[in-house]
Design an enzyme around this catalytic site. Structure first.
Site, PDB file in Angstrom:
ATOM      1  N   ASP A  74     104.108  -9.838  37.737  1.00 37.90           N
ATOM      2  CA  ASP A  74     102.859 -10.581  37.884  1.00 37.90           C
ATOM      3  C   ASP A  74     102.861 -11.890  37.091  1.00 37.90           C
ATOM      4  O   ASP A  74     103.249 -11.940  35.926  1.00 37.90           O
ATOM      5  CB  ASP A  74     101.702  -9.694  37.411  1.00 37.90           C
ATOM      6  CG  ASP A  74     100.343 -10.210  37.809  1.00 37.90           C
ATOM      7  OD1 ASP A  74      99.922 -11.252  37.265  1.00 37.90           O
ATOM      8  OD2 ASP A  74      99.707  -9.576  38.658  1.00 37.90           O
TER       9      ASP A  74
ATOM     10  N   SER B  22      98.542 -14.344  40.091  1.00 41.44           N
ATOM     11  CA  SER B  22      97.967 -13.065  40.462  1.00 41.44           C
ATOM     12  C   SER B  22      96.908 -13.257  41.555  1.00 41.44           C
ATOM     13  O   SER B  22      97.181 -13.884  42.571  1.00 41.44           O
ATOM     14  CB  SER B  22      97.404 -12.383  39.213  1.00 41.44           C
ATOM     15  OG  SER B  22      97.345 -10.992  39.377  1.00 41.44           O
TER      16      SER B  22
END
Length: 389
Positions: free
Chosen positions: A254, A113
């Site tokens: 993610d 991320s």
């Protein structure tokens, strides 16, 4: 405040990975190696001509020698960079301070991320122009975010956190009434600031960038030769805001869901035993949330740290059972920034980002200096202290 999670470091040869060179008898949370049990007392018979002499008891035991760590700060360092929205501006400050140390060489970097974005900025800068280029790339990216705090920029930063966007946009987005935003603006921003071709250069630090494979929920690690703009987008793609990213026929979300950041894989593939974890998502919160936004925020924080807690526990178990250990340190943003658990990871306020950056620099400075007295850098966490409490 920085913590030394694993305190014992064992000298060894240059062959193998960090994991293969760091055999230790020290439990991951203990202060010192467990002493060997003393042998049973051995009675000594008196000489025959002295019948009344008392019996002597002679005991022997091997001395326990605790190994001392290598030079501090370490000359070679691997980094584990956690994602957490705009909280990752703290990591920007940490990295900037580390880049000012000419004797520290970066070996391997893992990230997910927002941690992946910082990892890519750092690595591409180092590969292209060394420390100053890396510092410039980090500064340019984060300063641009400060000065482009528009609604579209907020969309981009939603891609920095696994589920933080739900706090910003509430239940409407969760109900599916909004179409996910496309990733073109973020793609353009990353392509502008990251030279992906430079990541394939031999001088570039090794990279382990995490994304979550939607098909089976497994973590996918992308290394230097496979990292593209799509990989960066996949690692920063929250399902509540952005469309899934497809890479070679697989769809990804993610990377923070499967490893935030990857820690065990980093330990396995590093060629150094010194690993610094930069944790930006708060693990502690003394308040019990009661509003929907506050509950959502706290759930996000717990989820973001869950896998990290599990990986540290796995390292603890492996070390306790004779597997290799490593010298693992942590710099946690919540130890330097008051009330961080109550802040939003989508906050683009300039003052907030500058404060995170400044606190990151200061925390890294304290970490670098903790071995100056010769003892602080050797102190592991106490057995009674939880890893990320």
């Amino acid at each position: 405040m920085s913590e030394k999670i694993v305190g014992t470091h064992v000298e060894g040869g240059s062959q193998g990975t960090a994991a293969s060179r760091l055999l230790s008898t020290t439990n991951i949370w203990s202060d010192a190696p467990s002493p060997l049990p003393a042998p049973e007392p051995v009675p000594v018979a008196p000489p025959a001509h002295v019948a009344s002499a008392p019996i002597e008891v002679v005991t022997t035991a091997r001395p326990v020698v605790q190994s001392r760590p290598k030079q501090w700060p370490p000359r070679k360092l691997s980094l584990a960079l956690q994602g957490g929205g705009t909280f990752a501006a703290f990591t920007w400050g940490v990295l900037e301070r580390l880049l000012e140390e000419p004797d520290i060489r970066i070996d391997t970097i893992s990230g997910a991320s927002a941690g992946a974005i910082n990892a890519l900025l750092l690595a591409s800068g180092l590969a292209e122009g060394g420390r100053e280029a890396a510092r410039a790339r980090l500064n340019r990216f984060w300063l641009r975010l400060m000065h482009e705090a528009s609604f579209r920029s907020l969309m981009l930063l939603g891609g920095f956190s696994p589920a933080g966007s739900s706090v910003a946009f509430g239940p409407t987005l969760r109900s599916g009434q909004f179409d996910p935003f496309d990733l073109d603006p973020l793609r353009q921003a990353l392509s502008r600031d990251i030279n992906f071709a430079a990541l394939h250069d031999a001088v570039c630090p090794k990279l382990l960038i995490a994304a979550t494979r939607i098909r089976d929920g497994q973590q996918q690690i992308f290394r230097n030769d496979a990292i593209t703009a799509d990989v960066a987008l996949a690692s920063t793609c929250p399902p509540l805001v952005h469309c899934a990213v497809e890479i070679e026929g697989e769809a990804y979300w993610d990377g923070g869901f499967g490893g935030n950041p990857p820690l065990i894989k980093l330990a396995e593939e590093s060629t150094t035993s010194d690993v610094l974890l930069v944790q930006v998502t708060p693990a502690r919160d003394s308040y019990v949330p009661i509003t929907l936004a506050a509950i959502d925020r706290r759930l996000d924080q717990i989820a973001a740290n869950a896998t990290l807690n599990a990986e540290i526990a796995a390292i603890e178990w492996a070390t306790a059972h004779g597997a290799p250990s490593l010298r693992l340190s942590r710099i946690a943003a919540e130890d330097s920034v008051d009330g961080l658990a109550q802040r939003s990871s989508t906050d683009l306020g300039r003052g907030f980002l500058r404060s995170l950056h400044r606190n990151g620099r200061e925390a890294a400075g304290r970490w670098l200096g903790q071995g100056a007295a010769g003892t602080e850098a050797e102190r592991p966490m106490l057995a009674s202290e939880p890893a990320l409490a």
